[in-house]
Motif scaffolding. Structure first.
Motif, PDB file in Angstrom:
ATOM      1  N   UNK A  64      -8.407  11.245  -3.126  1.00 42.42           N
ATOM      2  CA  UNK A  64      -9.426  11.378  -2.079  1.00 42.42           C
ATOM      3  C   UNK A  64      -8.815  10.964  -0.748  1.00 42.42           C
ATOM      4  N   UNK A  65      -8.912  11.825   0.241  1.00 42.83           N
ATOM      5  CA  UNK A  65      -8.461  11.493   1.598  1.00 42.83           C
ATOM      6  C   UNK A  65      -9.591  11.786   2.571  1.00 42.83           C
ATOM      7  N   UNK A  66      -9.623  11.016   3.653  1.00 45.65           N
ATOM      8  CA  UNK A  66     -10.724  11.170   4.615  1.00 45.65           C
ATOM      9  C   UNK A  66     -10.188  10.960   6.018  1.00 45.65           C
ATOM     10  N   UNK A  67     -10.368  11.957   6.860  1.00 44.21           N
ATOM     11  CA  UNK A  67     -10.056  11.859   8.289  1.00 44.21           C
ATOM     12  C   UNK A  67     -11.371  11.804   9.050  1.00 44.21           C
TER      13      UNK A  67
ATOM     14  N   UNK B 129      -8.328   7.531   7.347  1.00 44.28           N
ATOM     15  CA  UNK B 129      -7.849   7.274   8.702  1.00 44.28           C
ATOM     16  C   UNK B 129      -9.000   7.484   9.681  1.00 44.28           C
ATOM     17  N   UNK B 130      -9.186   6.547  10.566  1.00 43.00           N
ATOM     18  CA  UNK B 130     -10.104   6.741  11.691  1.00 43.00           C
ATOM     19  C   UNK B 130      -9.243   7.166  12.869  1.00 43.00           C
ATOM     20  N   UNK B 131      -9.481   8.358  13.399  1.00 38.06           N
ATOM     21  CA  UNK B 131      -8.584   8.960  14.375  1.00 38.06           C
ATOM     22  C   UNK B 131      -9.234   8.921  15.761  1.00 38.06           C
ATOM     23  N   UNK B 132      -8.663   8.155  16.696  1.00 38.27           N
ATOM     24  CA  UNK B 132      -9.231   8.134  18.053  1.00 38.27           C
ATOM     25  C   UNK B 132      -8.831   9.390  18.805  1.00 38.27           C
TER      26      UNK B 132
ATOM     27  N   UNK C 239      -2.914   2.681  18.690  1.00 39.04           N
ATOM     28  CA  UNK C 239      -4.305   2.323  18.355  1.00 39.04           C
ATOM     29  C   UNK C 239      -4.801   2.981  17.079  1.00 39.04           C
ATOM     30  N   UNK C 240      -4.138   4.036  16.652  1.00 44.42           N
ATOM     31  CA  UNK C 240      -4.749   4.863  15.626  1.00 44.42           C
ATOM     32  C   UNK C 240      -4.918   4.138  14.311  1.00 44.42           C
TER      33      UNK C 240
ATOM     34  N   UNK D  32      -2.737   1.738   6.808  1.00 48.69           N
ATOM     35  CA  UNK D  32      -1.612   2.149   7.638  1.00 48.69           C
ATOM     36  C   UNK D  32      -2.082   2.814   8.923  1.00 48.69           C
ATOM     37  N   UNK D  33      -1.214   2.795   9.921  1.00 49.36           N
ATOM     38  CA  UNK D  33      -1.518   3.511  11.152  1.00 49.36           C
ATOM     39  C   UNK D  33      -1.346   4.990  10.901  1.00 49.36           C
ATOM     40  N   UNK D  34      -1.981   5.803  11.716  1.00 54.62           N
ATOM     41  CA  UNK D  34      -1.942   7.221  11.405  1.00 54.62           C
ATOM     42  C   UNK D  34      -2.096   8.076  12.618  1.00 54.62           C
TER      43      UNK D  34
END
Ligand code: FES
Length: 379
Positions: free
Chosen positions: A180-183, A209-212, A220-221, A232-234
């Motif tokens: 399961x992956x979630x952006x 990942x929460x993507x700004x 910041x990502x 992890x950062x993304x």
């Protein structure tokens, strides 16, 4: 107040008095009913405002009401100035939540009647009207092996429910069969509610990942505003094929869910290509209330029978009978639901509460509903 008394009230023209806009409590008190007696509504049990402009509300659902499937939404009705406004909100909870509570998040929109009202007024004990669950897309009973979730803004809530349900079922993480992956895309990470829940999902094996997307500093990502966060950062910025490949390199065979604005949908379509995008399961929720006409009464068109007649403000049942029709009915006081019919278009007032509702395609009890302007009813 006895049943005949209520019926006579409607027949004698006292209806007109009840039709004058007042706070809902006025109408309710006038019929000797207390708002809290309504067994079909939801009760607010907790309110939080964890980030700017987001009201997180925990509701107690009435007994016998099932929570929506993961990804679907509750229809919530809020009465503001005597008018019912209906909106759809997805509970964020896992399907396994069994305490009768459901948590929704309402983002405040400038000028938004419901979101502004809940931002300023929601508090424990508040009653909300409850409609049927809605949703074009839900997590199937037969869980897909690989799942990619893509969301933006308020789309976080159905995806949180789906991800939480899958994580709770052990669908992802070490030794599990699925992935399961979630952006999730937001202008700034700090604007995102439920960051603690997202961290838990990350620890449970969801590649999240929460993507700004605004004023992006690459460092910041995905830090979820918590320097102790292990995720992890993304990626940063608007969705690209690279984001998908980075977080879910296996996405070509995944079931893809999407809930977010058109720009995000366009980005996903570009990244996946038209053929693959056609298989994406996209959830959309819309508010559909129309304007409320000035004044009570209007022309009522009985769609099935083809009969139209003016109704000066009495009940739709009495108006239909005066026009020579014989709609099904029983108690004539809003209890038995025998008279329920679809309001195809237009606004009607519930004479027990004074609420005006304009949502097309809704069921109304015609023995306790009167037209506000022109109405089409499926009789
Ligand atoms: S006739 Fe019973 S609810 Fe309308």
């Amino acid at each position: 107040m006895t049943a005949p008394t209520i019926s006579r009230l409607f027949s004698r023209g006292i209806t007109r008095t009840l039709l004058t806009p007042h706070p809902v409590e006025h109408y309710v008190r006038s019929l000797g009913v207390t708002w809290s007696d309504d067994p079909t509504g939801a009760t607010v049990v907790a309110v939080d405002r964890p980030v700017a402009d987001v009201t997180v509300i925990t509701l107690r659902l009435p007994a016998g009401v099932d929570r929506p499937a993961p990804g679907a939404a509750l229809e919530i009705g809020v009465v503001v100035d005597g008018v019912v406004h209906r909106r759809h909100y997805s509970p964020v909870d896992s399907a396994s939540r069994s305490d009768g509570l459901a948590t929704i998040a309402v983002r405040r929109h400038p000028g938004g009647v419901v979101s502004e009202h809940l931002w300023s007024e929601a508090s424990p004990g508040m009653r909300l009207l409850l409609g049927n669950p809605v949703g074009e897309v839900t997590l199937p009973e037969a869980r897909p092996t690989d799942v990619l979730l893509v969301s933006g803004g308020s789309g976080i809530t159905p995806m949180l429910s789906i991800a939480s349900t899958l994580a709770g079922e052990g669908h992802c993480g070490d030794g599990s069969a699925g992935r399961v992956a979630w952006l999730h895309y937001a202008r700034r990470v700090e604007d995102v509610p439920f960051r603690d829940r997202i961290r838990e999902l990350s620890r449970a094996g969801v590649e999240v990942r929460v993507v700004p997307t605004a004023d992006v500093n690459p460092s910041d990502s995905s830090d979820l505003s918590d320097s102790s966060d292990p995720s992890p950062r993304g990626p940063a910025g608007h969705l690209t094929a690279g984001h998908l490949d980075e977080v879910a390199p296996w996405h070509a065979d995944a079931t893809v869910f999407l809930c977010g604005p058109e720009g995000l949908a366009d980005g996903l379509a570009d990244a996946l290509g038209a053929e693959r995008y056609a298989d994406v399961l996209r959830e959309r929720f819309t508010a559909s209330n129309g304007p409320v006409p000035e004044g009570d009464g209007g022309t009522v068109t009985h769609v099935k029978s083809g009969v139209s007649a003016h109704n000066a403000g009495t009940t739709l049942l009495e108006g239909a009978e005066a026009a020579g029709l014989s709609p099904k009915h029983g108690c004539r006081m809003g209890i038995c639901h025998t008279c329920t019919a679809v309001r195809v278009s237009g606004a009607t007032r519930d004479l027990r509460t004074g609420e005006v509702d304009t949502e097309p395609g809704c069921l109304v009890q015609i023995c306790v509903s009167a037209p506000v302007g022109d109405v089409e009813i499926d009789i």
